[in-house]
Design a protein around this motif. Structure first.
Motif, short mmCIF file in Angstrom:
data_model
loop_
_atom_site.label_atom_id
_atom_site.label_comp_id
_atom_site.label_asym_id
_atom_site.label_seq_id
_atom_site.Cartn_x
_atom_site.Cartn_y
_atom_site.Cartn_z
N GLY A 106 0.91 -1.13 0.06
CA GLY A 106 0.17 0.00 -0.13
C GLY A 106 0.74 1.35 0.01
N ALA A 107 1.78 1.23 0.80
CA ALA A 107 2.67 2.48 1.07
C ALA A 107 3.59 2.56 -0.29
CB ALA A 107 3.78 2.15 1.92
N ARG A 108 4.01 1.49 -1.29
CA ARG A 108 4.89 1.57 -2.19
C ARG A 108 3.94 2.17 -3.14
NH1 ARG A 108 4.94 -1.34 -6.58
NH2 ARG A 108 3.93 -3.04 -5.82
N ARG A 109 2.64 1.93 -3.27
CA ARG A 109 1.65 2.20 -4.51
C ARG A 109 1.38 3.77 -3.90
NH1 ARG A 109 0.25 -1.54 -7.81
NH2 ARG A 109 -1.59 -0.78 -8.15
N GLY A 110 1.54 4.19 -2.66
CA GLY A 110 1.23 5.38 -2.31
C GLY A 110 -0.33 5.59 -2.38
N LEU A 111 -1.17 4.57 -2.01
CA LEU A 111 -2.52 4.41 -2.18
C LEU A 111 -3.17 4.25 -0.90
CD1 LEU A 111 -2.82 2.26 -5.42
CD2 LEU A 111 -3.03 4.77 -5.23
N ALA A 155 -17.72 -4.85 -14.13
CA ALA A 155 -17.40 -4.04 -12.87
C ALA A 155 -17.35 -2.68 -13.22
CB ALA A 155 -16.32 -4.64 -12.34
N GLU A 156 -17.82 -1.88 -12.27
CA GLU A 156 -17.76 -0.56 -12.11
C GLU A 156 -15.98 -0.01 -11.95
OE1 GLU A 156 -20.66 1.66 -10.04
OE2 GLU A 156 -22.06 0.14 -10.87
N PRO A 157 -15.51 1.11 -12.35
CA PRO A 157 -14.07 1.45 -12.13
C PRO A 157 -14.10 1.67 -10.41
CG PRO A 157 -14.87 2.66 -13.90
CD PRO A 157 -16.29 1.88 -13.36
N ARG A 158 -15.31 1.94 -9.77
CA ARG A 158 -15.16 2.38 -8.24
C ARG A 158 -14.85 0.93 -7.45
NH1 ARG A 158 -19.62 1.03 -5.70
NH2 ARG A 158 -21.37 0.79 -7.03
N GLU A 159 -15.30 -0.28 -8.19
CA GLU A 159 -15.30 -1.44 -7.42
C GLU A 159 -13.84 -1.93 -7.11
OE1 GLU A 159 -18.67 -4.47 -8.34
OE2 GLU A 159 -18.82 -2.97 -10.19
N THR A 160 -13.96 -2.50 -5.72
CA THR A 160 -12.64 -3.04 -5.32
C THR A 160 -12.40 -4.45 -5.58
OG1 THR A 160 -13.28 -3.78 -3.31
CG2 THR A 160 -12.82 -1.81 -3.33
N LEU A 161 -11.11 -4.94 -5.71
CA LEU A 161 -11.05 -6.33 -5.82
C LEU A 161 -11.74 -7.15 -5.16
CD1 LEU A 161 -9.25 -8.25 -7.60
CD2 LEU A 161 -7.50 -7.93 -5.94
N LEU A 162 -11.85 -6.77 -3.88
CA LEU A 162 -12.64 -7.67 -2.79
C LEU A 162 -13.99 -7.85 -3.22
CD1 LEU A 162 -12.67 -8.98 -0.07
CD2 LEU A 162 -13.13 -6.85 0.98
N TYR A 168 -4.15 -5.77 0.60
CA TYR A 168 -5.76 -5.85 1.00
C TYR A 168 -6.43 -5.75 -0.13
CZ TYR A 168 -3.32 -4.63 5.65
OH TYR A 168 -2.73 -4.78 6.95
N ALA A 169 -7.30 -6.60 -0.32
CA ALA A 169 -8.20 -6.60 -1.60
C ALA A 169 -9.28 -5.47 -1.42
CB ALA A 169 -8.83 -7.92 -1.79
N CYS A 170 -9.43 -5.21 -0.24
CA CYS A 170 -10.26 -3.91 -0.04
C CYS A 170 -9.92 -2.56 -0.69
CB CYS A 170 -10.98 -4.18 1.36
SG CYS A 170 -9.86 -3.36 2.64
N SER A 171 -8.34 -2.78 -0.57
CA SER A 171 -8.00 -1.62 -1.10
C SER A 171 -7.21 -1.19 -2.23
CB SER A 171 -6.68 -1.06 0.32
OG SER A 171 -7.42 -1.12 1.34
N VAL A 172 -7.59 -2.22 -3.14
CA VAL A 172 -7.19 -2.31 -4.59
C VAL A 172 -8.27 -2.20 -5.19
CG1 VAL A 172 -5.88 -3.64 -6.21
CG2 VAL A 172 -4.79 -3.78 -3.96
N ALA A 224 -6.17 -4.55 -10.92
CA ALA A 224 -5.78 -5.94 -11.04
C ALA A 224 -5.70 -6.64 -12.26
CB ALA A 224 -6.68 -7.01 -10.05
N GLU A 225 -6.33 -6.05 -13.29
CA GLU A 225 -6.10 -6.31 -14.71
C GLU A 225 -4.91 -6.70 -15.11
OE1 GLU A 225 -8.53 -4.18 -17.63
OE2 GLU A 225 -9.38 -6.06 -18.20
N GLY A 226 -4.83 -7.89 -15.63
CA GLY A 226 -3.30 -8.21 -16.13
C GLY A 226 -2.39 -8.58 -15.02
N ARG A 227 -2.80 -8.57 -13.94
CA ARG A 227 -1.91 -9.13 -12.97
C ARG A 227 -2.50 -10.58 -12.34
NH1 ARG A 227 -0.91 -4.32 -8.91
NH2 ARG A 227 0.88 -5.43 -8.39
N LYS A 228 -1.68 -11.29 -11.50
CA LYS A 228 -1.86 -12.55 -11.20
C LYS A 228 -2.60 -12.40 -9.64
CE LYS A 228 0.73 -16.47 -10.65
NZ LYS A 228 1.97 -16.95 -10.61
#
Ligand code: FES
Ligand code: FES
Length: 213
Positions: free
Chosen positions: A10-15, A72-79, A113-117, A122-126
């Motif tokens: 989370g810190a690395r991504r500054g999000l 999915a809408e852009p606002r939806e989290t991965l979780l 944390y899937a609630c914070s992504v 996540a598209e294109g990532r494993k």
């Protein structure tokens, strides 16, 4: 990479969840502006970055080794997308604000944390969820060790702790120390206080594991 992986990511991504939603709102607004310009002065609009939303759009996620297509809408989290519509309910929405770790999954092999992504991130990532580690008939070594060492009570935190512990076991293999196991699970809260048994389970599972496996 330190053992404090979820928070480090989370810190690395500054999000933060707030900044993610702000970003999603800005993207949605940009999309709306783009469409309104598009309707009135189509030929004057220069080609720009692809935008999507605010409505649902097609998203292809790589989850537990399978390609899964969702709307999915852009606002939806991965979780949110994992639980509904993908019906992978192992990751739990407990705090839903990046504080408890109950929603921990791996993104490209790193706990997050899937609630914070956002799902679009996540598209294109494993993506790996607890369902991708094993199942009741063929459990991952950490899942078996949690059962053997009685490392769960109510279970709300358990899938998140399993994901963090399994990450530590994969990273350190048989060399996993108690300190490393504790650090890896430090972003996961357990109100039932199962921590000592969780560390015991991680160490037991590590003895059977290969480093990096
Ligand atoms: S539900 Fe995501 S950190 Fe608590
Ligand atoms: S087992 Fe109940 S919160 Fe951890």
């Amino acid at each position: 990479m330190s053992d404090d992986a979820p928070r480090e990511e989370g810190a690395r991504r500054g999000l933060t969840r707030r900044s993610l939603f702000k970003g999603a709102g800005a993207a949605a607004a940009a999309g709306a502006v783009f469409r309104s310009l598009d309707a009135s002065a189509k030929d004057d609009v220069p080609a720009g970055p692809r935008t999507q939303g605010p409505g649902k759009a097609k998203l292809t996620l790589q989850v537990n080794g399978q390609s899964r297509e969702v709307q999915a809408e852009p606002r939806e989290t991965l979780l949110e997308v994992l639980r509904l519509p993908l019906d992978l309910t192992g990751a739990k929405p407990v705090c839903n604000r990046g504080q408890c770790g109950a929603c921990t999954v791996w993104l490209d092999g790193t706990p997050v944390y899937a609630c914070s992504v956002l799902a679009v991130e996540a598209e294109g990532r494993k993506v790996t969820t607890v369902e991708g580690l094993g199942n009741p008939d063929d459990m991952h070594a950490v899942q078996s060790a949690f059962v053997e060492k009685d490392a769960l009570q109510c279970g709300f935190c358990t899938s998140g702790l399993v994901m963090s512990a399994a990450w530590a076991v994969g990273k350190h293999g048989p060399d996993l120390s108690e300190e490393q196991a504790r650090a890896a699970c430090s972003g996961n809260l357990c109100r039932c206080g199962t921590y000592p048994h969780v560390v015991e389970a991680a160490i037991a599972a590590a003895k059977t594991a290969k480093k990096g496996g």
